[in-house]
Design a protein around this motif. Structure first.
Motif, short mmCIF file in Angstrom:
data_model
loop_
_atom_site.label_atom_id
_atom_site.label_comp_id
_atom_site.label_asym_id
_atom_site.label_seq_id
_atom_site.Cartn_x
_atom_site.Cartn_y
_atom_site.Cartn_z
N LEU A 35 0.83 -1.21 0.00
CA LEU A 35 0.00 0.00 0.00
C LEU A 35 0.86 1.26 0.00
N LEU A 36 1.89 1.27 0.82
CA LEU A 36 2.73 2.47 0.95
C LEU A 36 3.61 2.69 -0.26
N SER A 37 3.94 1.63 -0.99
CA SER A 37 4.80 1.76 -2.17
C SER A 37 4.00 1.97 -3.45
N GLY A 38 2.65 1.95 -3.35
CA GLY A 38 1.81 2.13 -4.52
C GLY A 38 1.65 0.89 -5.37
N GLU A 39 2.01 -0.28 -4.84
CA GLU A 39 1.92 -1.52 -5.60
C GLU A 39 0.59 -2.24 -5.43
N ALA A 40 -0.22 -1.81 -4.47
CA ALA A 40 -1.48 -2.52 -4.18
C ALA A 40 -2.50 -2.29 -5.30
N VAL A 41 -3.30 -3.31 -5.53
CA VAL A 41 -4.38 -3.24 -6.53
C VAL A 41 -5.66 -3.76 -5.87
N GLY A 42 -6.76 -3.01 -6.05
CA GLY A 42 -8.03 -3.45 -5.49
C GLY A 42 -8.07 -3.35 -3.99
N ARG A 43 -8.74 -4.33 -3.35
CA ARG A 43 -9.00 -4.29 -1.92
C ARG A 43 -8.30 -5.43 -1.18
N TYR A 44 -7.87 -5.14 0.05
CA TYR A 44 -7.39 -6.19 0.96
C TYR A 44 -8.45 -6.46 2.00
#
Length: 325
Positions: free
Chosen positions: A311-320
């Motif tokens: 999340l902090l590196s901008g790599e997340a996609v969609g929802r956790y």
């Protein structure tokens, strides 16, 4: 009970992980919830590294969302066994949050989970889904019933759900994303067009551009919102709910005074329980999307640390989605 706890070890140095804590005791007008699911949001990730704009009280349990079962109640409106949901207010900020097996909250923060949403489904939406629903509602309530809608930060939690809802409602969605490899993902959600962030987030000194879009749901702020305001059609509406690009907005008044464009702020944290309940009812009915599972990565408390890094590196996609029980 198990909880994901952030601890301050010295000035500007924090550690976090799963710990064993005592189950909290409730007082008058409080409810003890046995957590079934929570979720991860950007604000949770900021809390995990001690961002003072989010959390100042440590040790601290993260998690700004929770769905579960009432374990104990000191408010006659709720009884043991009720399915309930909490999003926003101070939960997970300076009040211990949903990444724990038991959570105590003021009863004024709690809604009963809509009957046609499971505890898992409502947390798959979570704060991101609530924010997306509030944003779509503002477009509809301000006369945007059809046409072309721009969505920024489209692979994020709010953006991806907004794309799916708008597509279901029949809008023609243009998504803005910095992740070229996720274009097929956005198309599956219903985006008719995808614009890469590098092609939209450009310096343009012209006060107005050609009219292209009927509305916008902005999740990032900064120059992307500035450039979008310039290309909204007459009587266009933009909603704004995020700042991952920038909290600053260096714009001009021409879109507002020459085209009647409206910019509406969205806050899902402190908005009234009544407003939240109505938005959740929409998500349980006409806004309900069929692509929830494709938006979601399900994790455990022990896997939160790795997800925060993404999340902090901008790599997340969609929802956790965090499975707690």
């Amino acid at each position: 009970m198990k909880a994901y706890v952030v601890e301050k070890v010295e000035d500007k140095r924090f550690i976090s992980g799963v710990k064993e804590l005592e189950i909290p005791k409730i007082e008058d007008s409080e409810i003890l919830i046995k957590t079934q699911y929570s979720s991860l949001n950007y604000k949770d990730a900021l809390s995990s590294v001690g961002n003072p704009g989010v959390t100042r009280v440590f040790p601290h349990t993260t998690g700004i969302d929770i769905s579960g079962i009432v374990e104990e109640s000191k408010d006659e409106k709720f009884k043991k066994g009720d399915r309930v949901t909490v999003t926003g207010y101070d939960l997970g900020m300076n009040t211990n949050g949903g990444h724990a097996q038991f959570v105590k909250v003021p009863s004024s923060w709690v809604i009963k989970t809509p009957t046609n949403l499971s505890s898992k489904e409502i947390m798959t939406y979570g704060t991101a889904g609530l924010t997306a629903a509030l944003s779509v509602n503002e477009l509809l309530n301000n006369g945007i019933k059809n046409g072309k809608i721009l969505v920024s930060g489209a692979t994020g939690g709010v953006g991806s759900i907004a794309v799916a809802i708008l597509s279901k409602l029949g809008f023609e969605v243009t998504a803005i994303s910095g992740k070229e490899e996720k274009i097929p993902f956005l198309q599956e959600l219903g985006a008719k067009e995808v614009i890469l962030r590098k092609d939209f987030d450009v310096e343009n000194s012209k006060p107005l551009g050609s009219e292209k879009y009927d509305g916008m749901i902005d999740t990032v702020g900064g120059n992307i919102l500035v450039q979008a305001l310039k290309v909204l059609k007459y009587d266009g509406v933009a909603t704004c709910c995020g700042l991952t690009s920038s909290f600053e907005l260096h714009t001009n008044v021409f879109p507002f005074i020459l085209r009647g464009v409206r910019l509406i702020g969205i806050d899902s944290v402190e908005c009234s329980i009544n407003k939240k309940e109505k938005a959740w009812e929409k998500l349980a009915s006409e806004f309900k999307i069929d692509s929830l599972n494709s938006l979601t990565t399900e994790i455990t408390l022990e896997e939160i640390s790795d997800a925060y890094k993404k999340l902090l590196s901008g790599e997340a996609v969609g929802r956790y989605l965090v499975r707690v029980e």
